[in-house]
Write an enzyme that holds these catalytic residues in place. Structure first.
Site, PDB file in Angstrom:
ATOM      1  N   LYS B  83      -4.030  85.994 -24.208  1.00 14.63           N
ATOM      2  CA  LYS B  83      -3.842  85.331 -25.500  1.00 14.63           C
ATOM      3  C   LYS B  83      -4.612  84.012 -25.476  1.00 14.63           C
ATOM      4  O   LYS B  83      -4.660  83.329 -24.440  1.00 14.63           O
ATOM      5  CB  LYS B  83      -2.340  85.086 -25.696  1.00 14.63           C
ATOM      6  CG  LYS B  83      -1.921  84.445 -27.002  1.00 14.63           C
ATOM      7  CD  LYS B  83      -0.396  84.321 -27.060  1.00 14.63           C
ATOM      8  CE  LYS B  83       0.100  83.739 -28.367  1.00 14.63           C
ATOM      9  NZ  LYS B  83       1.584  83.682 -28.426  1.00 14.63           N
ATOM     10  N   SER B 158       3.652  85.867 -32.289  1.00 14.32           N
ATOM     11  CA  SER B 158       2.303  85.378 -32.428  1.00 14.32           C
ATOM     12  C   SER B 158       1.299  86.025 -31.466  1.00 14.32           C
ATOM     13  O   SER B 158       0.088  85.848 -31.632  1.00 14.32           O
ATOM     14  CB  SER B 158       2.280  83.858 -32.207  1.00 14.32           C
ATOM     15  OG  SER B 158       2.667  83.533 -30.883  1.00 14.32           O
ATOM     16  N   SER B 182       7.639  85.764 -29.398  1.00 13.36           N
ATOM     17  CA  SER B 182       6.229  86.074 -29.636  1.00 13.36           C
ATOM     18  C   SER B 182       5.603  87.049 -28.635  1.00 13.36           C
ATOM     19  O   SER B 182       4.477  87.490 -28.844  1.00 13.36           O
ATOM     20  CB  SER B 182       5.401  84.786 -29.654  1.00 13.36           C
ATOM     21  OG  SER B 182       5.612  84.100 -30.859  1.00 13.36           O
TER      22      SER B 182
END
Lengths: 95, 501
Positions: B83, B158, B182
């Site tokens: 990420k 996210s 997330s």
């Protein structure tokens, strides 16, 4: 709060956010909805309850106080948006 | 089956073994994944950047090391992606924000370093909601990510880019971060395993801060064993993070292998039945949850009712605390030290113009809310009170764990939704975190695992969540592995991965 443009403007000033009036109005209305939900916390009995602290947090403590190599100045400045004479350039803040 | 299909179909654990045994070359594995990225990216937009040259060089180094007889790390040759919240030296790191666009970190974060030390091959950086603030990957100045199971649907957030990439077989395992769900929510929406470790189990050094008392990094994988493999590499005390736990790292793979035997006698699972009466809980999600719980009971687990008296206050508590911490953490983006800068005559104007142009609407909303709850006039009624309710929530979990080993619930109350369907109603999106944020507030480990699909079209994944006491990752992995052994959901391949299920 949402309809209080002065308060939204004050929050934006505290947060260093430029906030055009149209955007302030939208954000203010949304914040009012969210705060309306958050105010549900006022119904919780917190008398005598301490603020949260991780009870069993095992801390590794401070790093050893020994000299070690760190990044050089050029590397540190590589991601800085504006530098002068190998120093971070800060806009004028005092006459 | 082609050689490429064989490679992409293997778990990360199987890839590592194949490379270690000399059955596969790391270079072939990396090339197969790079080809998969090129095939899937036009439809998914999961990657922010692809580090092809670095990946090929790392793969060749692994092959050379093996040929020379050197010992290989546990992830040697396994293609991974991070990420874009994780700092990677020499590789652009934006945290999903225009304010950091173009920023190339001068240092390596602990996560990237530990993965590299374990021999992993870095394929690239993955898209995300800006600064981790969102549940759909729509809060971004870049392309939104699409769900490989239904391209017009969100992947969750996210860590939505990580979820989409792992599900689409465009990386063997991915790393996400979890402040309020997330990792787990996008794992649920994309048929993956998502593990949020105990707060402090994994270092936060080099993970760009959103809410420091809640943030935690963890793996997102197709199989439970891969999550265990990755956690074993990532876990452990870090001198660069004083909140990292100085606790032994257990053998997580042993826990998975024990669970895969499918015997759960002696395990007690708590059920907070009142949470299942939520208005927003989709009937199909509830049905799949109850079916999973029945499977765990069939494997020998005992299911008991527990109470979490402050459950319904968790979302409000979370959004006071995370916005307060975010407003403080994001103060550092001022146009002077990092990324974007809008030059203006004065310092204040430079700050304000830079932050106006650099932050998206959701980030601005949360900064303003956080600024409000931290104001002297509001502090006691909002931040101070939320910190007390957080204590009550943590106490509720402690009381529940005196009676059970873990708590089961759905991960998300709904399956994925159409892109754009919820963008104008931030509160409605916040409320979708209802099952996940308790673990963050109390610092507990939690895992989401595949629990089936919706019966109606489009066919969308549904997740089961297990929350455990502090450092109970082995127990969670054991039960998750038992559930996986009884199902085949994890073997299904989404349409947008180039193969049907």
């Amino acid at each position: 709060m949402a309809n209080d443009d002065t308060l939204v403007g004050e929050l934006a000033r505290l947060a260093h956010l430029e906030l055009p009036p149209a955007r302030a109005q939208v954000l203010g209305a949304q914040l009012e909805t969210i705060l309306g939900y958050i105010r549900g916390l006022q119904a919780v009995d917190v008398e005598g309850v301490p603020e949260y602290l991780p009870a069993e947090q095992v801390r590794s403590g401070l790093r050893d106080d020994i000299e070690r190599a760190d990044m050089d100045v050029d590397s540190a400045l590589a991601g800085v948006p504006l530098a002068h004479d190998r120093l971070v350039a800060v806009p004028k803040f005092k006459d | 089956m082609s050689a490429s299909d064989d490679i992409l179909g293997r778990s990360a654990r199987a890839l590592a073994k194949g490379i270690r045994d000399g059955e596969l070359s790391s270079l072939d594995v990396t090339r197969a994944y790079l080809e998969q990225i090129h095939a899937t990216e036009p439809a998914l937009h999961a990657y922010r950047c692809v580090t092809s040259e670095l990946a090929l060089a790392q793969a060749q180094a692994v092959d050379r090391a093996r040929a020379s007889g050197a010992s290989l790390g546990p992830l040697a040759g396994v293609p991974v992606a991070l990420k874009d919240i994780f700092v990677t030296q020499g590789v652009e790191t934006t945290c999903g924000s225009a304010i950091l666009a173009g920023w190339v970190p001068p240092y390596q974060g602990t996560h990237a370093q530990r993965l590299a030390d374990a021999g992993a091959v870095l394929l690239g950086k993955l898209s995300m909601d800006e600064f981790g603030m969102g549940s759909a990957n729509e809060n971004t100045p870049f392309e939104p990510v699409h769900n490989p199971w239904a391209r017009d649907h969100v992947p969750g957030g996210s860590s939505g880019g990580t979820a989409a990439a792992v599900a689409a077989r465009s990386c063997a395992l991915g790393l996400g971060s979890d402040t309020g769900g997330s990792i787990r929510q996008p794992a649920s929406l994309c048929n993956l395993v998502g593990l949020k470790p105990t707060y402090g189990r994994v270092s936060r050094h080099g993970m760009i801060a959103f809410a420091s008392s809640l943030d935690q990094a963890g793996p997102m994988t197709r199989e439970v064993g891969d999550a265990a493999l990755a956690l074993g590499v990532l876990a452990g005390v870090d001198p660069r993070d004083s909140t990292s736990l100085d606790a032994p790292v257990p053998d997580y793979l042993a826990a998975v292998d024990a669970g895969a035997q499918g015997q759960l006698a002696g395990t007690t699972i708590g059920l907070h039945r009142r949470a299942l009466e939520l208005d927003g809980l989709a009937p199909q999600v509830r049905d799949r949850f109850e079916a999973s719980l029945a499977q765990l009971a069939d494997a020998g687990a005992r299911v008991i009712d527990i109470e979490l008296p402050h459950f319904e206050h968790a979302v409000a508590t979370y959004y006071v605390l995370c916005t307060a911490e975010a407003s403080s953490n994001l103060a550092r983006y001022d146009g002077v030290r990092y990324g974007l800068r809008r030059d203006r005559p004065s310092l204040r104007e430079t700050y304000e113009a830079t932050r106006h142009d650099g932050f998206g609407a959701e980030v601005a909303r949360r900064i303003l809310l956080g600024t409000f709850v931290l104001r002297a006039d509001s502090y006691a009624d909002y931040y101070g009170r939320a910190m007390k309710v957080r204590s009550l929530i943590a106490q509720d979990y402690a009381a529940a764990f005196a009676r059970c080993d873990m708590i089961a619930s759905p991960t998300s109350p709904v399956p994925s939704w159409r892109i754009g369907a919820k963008v104008d109603d931030p509160l409605a999106v916040y409320l979708l975190d209802v099952f996940t944020i308790g673990a963050n507030l109390a610092g507990l480990p939690a895992i989401s695992i595949p629990a089936g699909f919706t019966a109606s079209a489009p066919r969308l994944p549904i997740g089961l969540q297990l929350i455990g006491p502090r450092l109970a990752e082995p127990a969670l992995l054991r039960v998750a592995a038992a559930h996986e052994a009884a199902n085949r959901w994890h073997l299904e391949r989404p349409p947008a991965s180039g193969g049907g299920s």
